[in-house]
Each structure stands twice: as structure tokens, then as C-alpha cells.
Design a protein around this motif. Structure first.
Motif, short mmCIF file in Angstrom:
data_model
loop_
_atom_site.label_atom_id
_atom_site.label_comp_id
_atom_site.label_asym_id
_atom_site.label_seq_id
_atom_site.Cartn_x
_atom_site.Cartn_y
_atom_site.Cartn_z
N ILE A 74 30.68 45.99 50.23
CA ILE A 74 30.61 45.48 51.60
C ILE A 74 31.16 46.46 52.63
O ILE A 74 30.93 46.32 53.82
CB ILE A 74 31.32 44.13 51.74
N MET B 281 35.30 35.59 45.03
CA MET B 281 35.17 36.95 45.56
C MET B 281 36.56 37.55 45.70
O MET B 281 37.47 36.90 46.22
CB MET B 281 34.49 36.97 46.93
N LEU C 257 32.58 40.34 42.71
CA LEU C 257 31.98 39.01 42.80
C LEU C 257 31.83 38.38 41.42
O LEU C 257 31.21 38.95 40.53
CB LEU C 257 30.60 39.11 43.46
N CYS D 49 28.28 36.79 53.30
CA CYS D 49 28.52 36.63 51.85
C CYS D 49 28.69 35.16 51.49
O CYS D 49 28.18 34.71 50.45
CB CYS D 49 29.76 37.41 51.43
#
Length: 391
Positions: A238, A209, A221, A314
Motif C-alpha cells: 500500500i 491486516m 493481509l 482496503c
């Protein structure tokens, strides 16, 4: 008879995908690796040599007689143009087929000037660099571009980008093809940062990430070695995940409680102003940290904790082995990352963090332009592009 059933095209593809890693190999080694007959390998090698995609390299060791010739990717066969277009700056570069930057140019540029003005700057800058290198436009194999907003990757069109007025559904590849008739690959800037970081610092990592902390917050990602864009190209957004501490804070997206509203550069600056400390931008925050301001260090550390709260989810969801923190706010160094680590390592299950590295980006400000290059190079050297004919 060898029993092989390969066609000329697939034979060339198979050989080239082996050779593009840059490791020199002999015809005999290629035959052993592919299972193709030596006569077939010789014909495919000759074809790749004529295309300019591979070249002879230093002679291999011999057990007697004439040393066997080795071959590997020819990085200078073509060049690609890589561009990092940010909210207030832009960089254009020319790289070879390994992603090595041969020449680049950067300057302040407001994305709000619109697509025609910005893309004209890109074409002019690329032309200048090609002239400087003595390379003709015919040497360009593809263009890779990163922009600061959601992108429909299949068309290269930005989709409702919040900080790119006038860019919604603009046909970036179509416009550029009026000036440079080559494939144009466009993606979100954080996605290409992930590609750039992995190619330079973590080439063997399959799950990574990249988190950009700047005016906004986003993530790129890579899972199973492949960039994950999601159904609408907004995977990794995010910055607009809700966090408890931001419940009453209004975000520029119109919602309340977003991570970006309390942990981005401008948000950290705002919190410092509310405490009576003059800070009007993320750069001011970085300067304060570098001058040893305890208040600024504490604010940055808290921003790291807030980011860590979202990244904990995550980690459980996608289980990366590396989280690289980049963007302009990463210049505050370990203070931001310490906050991220504090929360992620304490709240995630031990199995998910046992081999997890949370680190500062190794590519820093160059992540995006390197990633844009890799986006273009991967297209140029793909089996599909080779089968269609190397342009």
C-alpha cells in the motif's frame, strides 16, 4: 468392524492435527473426534509418541479404575530458527514448536552488506543460541526468515527488492542449506509481522491486516485465516498507492504521489524540517512527539489521515475485522492511529466498520521474529511435512 478406510499416514495426520492445539485428549476422546477405531487410535498415538511429537500429560479424571492417559503436542520435540532481517537491524531466535522464544539475539546490521555477510551472521547467531540452550543442530526442524522486500515465496528468493542491493534472486534457502540442512521458509517482513500479530494477539480472527509504518509503508493481509501473498508476492504494497495530497511529491520508487512519500517516518521528518523543526529520521519524529511537540503531533496525525485514506479502500475491498498498526512509527502511539481512525470510520460504509478494530500492534518490535517462527512451525507441523516424515 469400524468401517474406517484411513491409511496409517492419514490416521497419524488426523490425530496430530487435533493434538497440536495443545489441548490434552484421551485415546477415547480422539477416537470420538476422528471416528477411528480405538485400536487404530492406540497405534497412531504410539507412533506419534515414538516420533516425539506428542507426550503424555496430567492424568484425566476417571469414573472408576485406572485414570485414562491424556496426550498433547510436545513443544520441545524440536526447535525452529526464526530471523527478522531489517534494513539496518537483525534478530535471530530459537523457538519451540508453539513459537515460544527460548533464546534470541539482536544487533545493528546493514542489509546492504549483501546476502553472504548477513546470512553468515544469521548462521553464527543461531549456532550461538543453540549452544547456549544445549541443543544440537540436529534438533532444528526448520528456519523462518523475514526480509524487507518482495519475495517469491515458492523459491524463497527476493525479487527486485529496492533496499536490498545484491539480493535480487539470491537463493537464500540454497545458501543456508549448505550450513543447516532443514527446510527454509522466506517471506516479506510485513507478511510475517501479520502472522506474528495474529498468533499472539488475535488467534481467533480470520480477517486481519497488519500495517507497518516505518522507513516504508506496507501491509500484510490475512483473509479466511490464510496469509494472502498475491500472484507475484506483493499483495499489501500500500505504500505505493497514490494519494491526492502527495500528487507532486517524488517517491523513491520513481513515481509521484505515493503514500510512502508523505506518511513514512522519513517523510514526516522531511515535512517537519521544511517547517523549521530539526528532524532527520522517524526516530527524531518519535522523540519530538514524546517531548510534546505540537507540530510533530499534528504531522503524525496527518500521516495517519493519509494512511487512513488508502485503508478506507482496503476496508471496502477485503473487509478485515482487525487493522493492527505496527512498525517503528507506531511508537508515537495513539496520535497516528487517531488519524487513521478519523478517516476510515468516517468514509467507510457502516457495515464494514461496525465490528472493525483499528489498534496498535500488541507484538510491537517482536512481531516479525514471532511471525518467522510461526512460518517455520506451520511448515514443520503441516500434514504434508508429517506425511513426508518428521525430520
Amino acid at each position: 468392524m469400524s468401517g474406517e478406510t484411513t491409511t496409517p499416514t492419514t490416521g497419524v495426520n488426523e490425530l496430530f492435527q487435533l493434538l497440536r492445539d495443545g489441548v490434552p485428549r484421551t485415546r477415547a476422546e480422539l477416537a470420538k473426534s476422528t471416528g477411528l477405531a480405538r485400536s487404530t487410535v492406540a497405534a497412531r498415538v504410539d507412533q506419534l509418541l515414538r516420533m516425539g511429537l506428542i507426550a503424555p500429560v496430567a492424568e484425566a479424571a476417571s469414573t472408576g479404575g485406572r485414570p485414562p492417559s491424556q496426550f498433547a503436542l510436545n513443544p520441545a520435540a524440536r526447535v525452529v530458527i526464526a530471523a527478522d532481517v531489517g534494513a539496518s537491524h537483525a534478530t535471530v531466535a530459537v523457538t519451540d514448536l508453539t513459537g515460544t522464544v527460548l533464546a534470541e539475539h539482536s544487533e545493528p546490521l546493514d542489509i546492504a552488506l549483501g546476502p553472504v555477510a548477513v546470512l553468515t551472521w544469521l548462521v553464527d547467531g543461531a549456532t550461538m543460541l543453540l549452544d547456549r540452550l544445549g541443543r544440537d543442530r540436529s534438533h532444528v526442524a526448520a528456519i523462518g526468515i523475514g526480509v524487507p522486500g518482495p519475495v517469491e515465496h515458492s523459491t524463497g528468493q527476493p525479487v527486485n527488492p529496492p533496499i536490498m542491493p545484491g539480493w535480487n534472486r539470491f537463493d537464500i534457502p540454497g545458501w543456508l542449506n549448505q550450513h543447516l540442512e532443514v527446510p527454509v521458509l522466506v517471506d516479506n517482513d510485513v507478511n510475517i509481522m501479520a502472522l506474528g500479530e495474529r498468533s499472539v494477539a488475535w488467534p481467533g480472527v480470520e480477517h486481519l491486516m497488519f500495517v507497518k509504518v516505518a522507513t516504508g509503508i506496507g501491509a500484510g493481509l490475512i483473509s479466511g485465516g490464510t496469509l494472502q501473498r498475491g500472484a507475484q508476492g506483493v499483495a499489501g504494497d500500500i505504500g505505493h498507492v497514490q494519494v491526492a495530497r502527495a500528487a507532486d511529491v517524488l517517491c523513491r520508487c520513481g513515481n509521484r504521489g505515493c503514500l510512502e512519500a508523505i506518511a513514512s517516518g522519513p517523510a514526516i521528518a522531511r515535512s517537519l524540517r521544511e517547517s523549521g523543526i530539526p528532524a532527520h529520521s522517524g526516530s527524531d519524529v518519535v522523540d519530538l512527539v514524546e517531548r510534546g511537540s505540537i507540530e510533530a503531533v499534528q504531522a503524525v496525525r496527518q500521516a495517519g489521515r493519509d494512511i487512513g485514506e488508502v485503508l478506507t479502500t482496503c476496508v471496502s475491498l477485503v473487509n478485515p475485522s482487525v487493522i493492527a498498526i505496527g512498525g517503528s512509527m507506531a511508537r508515537v502511539g495513539e496520535h497516528l492511529i487517531a488519524g487513521v481512525r478519523e478517516i476510515v470510520y468516517s468514509r467507510s460504509i457502516p457495515l464494514a466498520t461496525e465490528h472493525l478494530s483499528i489498534v496498535q500492534s500488541a507484538t510491537a518490535a517482536r512481531a516479525a521474529v514471532l511471525g518467522a517462527s510461526m512460518l517455520a512451525v506451520e511448515h514443520v507441523l503441516s500434514p504434508e511435512a508429517l506425511a513426508a516424515g518428521f525430520r
